[in-house]
Design an enzyme around this catalytic site. Structure first.
Site, mmCIF file in Angstrom:
data_model
loop_
_atom_site.group_PDB
_atom_site.id
_atom_site.type_symbol
_atom_site.label_atom_id
_atom_site.label_comp_id
_atom_site.label_asym_id
_atom_site.label_seq_id
_atom_site.Cartn_x
_atom_site.Cartn_y
_atom_site.Cartn_z
ATOM 1 N N ASP A 101 -8.843 2.681 28.431
ATOM 2 C CA ASP A 101 -7.792 2.437 27.443
ATOM 3 C C ASP A 101 -8.351 2.271 26.024
ATOM 4 O OD1 ASP A 101 -5.170 2.080 26.601
ATOM 5 O OD2 ASP A 101 -4.704 0.630 28.168
ATOM 6 N N ASP A 133 2.792 4.463 25.042
ATOM 7 C CA ASP A 133 3.263 4.287 26.415
ATOM 8 C C ASP A 133 4.668 4.834 26.653
ATOM 9 O OD1 ASP A 133 0.898 3.041 26.939
ATOM 10 O OD2 ASP A 133 1.721 1.012 27.025
#
Length: 444
Positions: free
Chosen positions: A155, A252
């Site tokens: 990430d 996201d």
């Protein structure tokens, strides 16, 4: 090749870009599996992971190619590493037998296991506040390999100042954070500093952070699929497939049609980067989550499959609705997605609601087609992006793969019904945000 590698690795040219080729075909096709985040966020433990793994088998998903069981953020002890070896410590209350204990159970089912980390700074944390890997790449890669990990999601939450890029990489996205916005003509809003024309993003610190972990993974004695989650920053599409086997293109996803449509629209303009060994990633599946209609669930899955994006289920499998499960098990879309001969995706042949090549987050391209050797057919999609029911019509003479003839045998890709010999065109009334899937076979 990078350094003195322990595993056979090749970087070769696919569709004009360097691609990272791994042994055993790892990363050649887009990943199929399950991830814990959209289902549970931080509320995870070994029981939930193994429940998902067992249901992948028992529901018949394994037989269709779903193989990765991925543990997302929050799996470790917070704020500390092991003082003796600097390793991240699996939370013993969540994983009493360690990550390696869960990995063995997953492997015993004939599945693979994935894990999560982040490229934040040494002493910094993942998105949810857990130890991250920047500065510890070698230590963490060695631990992941020893534990039996098969997949790493890496990430890119808040990066420390010393690792900030000189320029801001923009993402054509309309999510909450305006500093990530971009527009189709390549310009950025005045409030951020765009890179000069021709800037080489492989000189960026973002690229360096992600290649540091790539090199660490390549130097362990295990083949681990590397999934970059840098949210589309630093123009990752130009270097993503020389670094990993998939790369996130956006912020996201959420279980809302407006967000799914935005991301689908964005990825439409990145399809030239899709081929074997490299897949732009529009984020994990929301099928079965939120208040999405059945039509929206179908359209979401069909578009992700047609674009040959990673398909990572993100809903609890022990309580999944049978209608949602049927979507995830669609044999025609999965066959297209996993074609061993053709690596490229389906592509829009007509935008429909808008003129061709319109960048519209609310109304993605509606008409798609692509050849499948597995299906021995052309896959044709028709999306209704409107908020009301409306007809959509596939005209054979408009479809690149079907222009040469006027009549074809057609199967409905949702029901499996043989529609017979269709002359000239096929029209269907679609509910709002629904999608038709046609398997167009030999001429008749």
């Amino acid at each position: 090749m990078v350094g003195a590698l322990l595993l056979p690795v090749t970087i070769f040219v696919v569709s004009g870009a360097n691609a990272l080729v791994r042994e055993h075909g790892v990363g050649k096709l887009p990943a199929l599996g399950w991830n814990s985040w959209n289902a549970f966020e931080c509320d995870i433990d070994a029981t939930k992971i193994m429940t998902a793994a067992n249901h992948i088998v028992n529901l018949g998903l394994k037989d269709l190619g779903y193989e990765y069981v991925n543990i997302d953020d929050c799996w470790s002890v917070k704020y500390a590493r092991n003082a003796s070896n600097d390793r991240i410590i699996p939370d013993p209350s969540k994983f009493p037998n360690g990550i390696n204990g869960v990995a063995k159970q997953v492997h015993d089912l004939g599945l693979k296991i994935g894990i999560y980390s982040s490229g934040k700074g040494a002493g910094e944390t993942t998105c949810a506040g857990y130890p991250a890997s920047l500065g510890y790449e070698t230590v963490d890669a060695e631990a992941f390999a020893e534990w039996g990990i098969d997949y790493l999601k890496y990430d890119d939450c808040g990066v420390p100042t010393e690792w900030k890029d000189e320029y801001t990489g923009c993402v054509p996205d309309s999510d909450e954070d305006p500093t990530s916005w971009n527009f189709p003509n390549g310009t950025c809003p005045d409030l951020i500093d765009p890179a000069p024309e021709g800037y080489d993003w492989t000189t960026s610190k973002t690229h360096q952070r992600y290649t540091n972990m790539r090199d660490a993974l390549l130097n362990v004695n295990r083949t681990i699929l590397y999934s970059l989650c840098d949210m589309g920053h630093a123009n990752v599409n130009t270097w993503g497939n020389s670094t990993g086997n998939s790369w996130r293109i956006t912020n996201d996803i959420r279980p809302e049609w407006v967000r799914i449509a935005e991301i689908a629209n964005e990825n439409t303009f990145l399809l030239d980067y899709v081929d074997f060994w490299g897949h732009p990633d529009p984020d994990m599946l929301e099928v079965g989550n939120g208040n999405l209609t059945l039509a929206e669930n179908r359209a979401h899955f069909a578009l992700w499959a047609a674009m040959k994006s990673p398909l990572l289920i993100g809903t609890p499998l022990d309580s999944i609705n049978y209608k949602h499960l049927a979507i995830l098990k669609n044999e025609y879309l999965l066959a297209f997605h996993q074609d061993p001969v053709i690596g490229g995706p389906a592509r829009p042949y007509k935008w429909g609601f808008n003129p061709d090549w319109t960048f519209d987050p609310a109304h993605p391209a509606e008409y798609w087609s692509g050849v499948s050797t597995t299906l021995e057919a052309t896959l044709v999609l028709m999306l209704n992006s409107e908020n009301v029911s409306s007809h959509r019509t596939a005209v054979w003479s408009e479809i690149p793969e079907l222009k040469s003839h006027d009549s074809y045998e057609v199967t409905d890709g949702w029901t499996g019904q043989d529609l017979g010999c269709i002359h000239g065109k096929y029209s269907k009334l679609l509910h709002s945000h629904d999608i038709a899937v046609l398997v167009v076979k030999e001429k008749c």
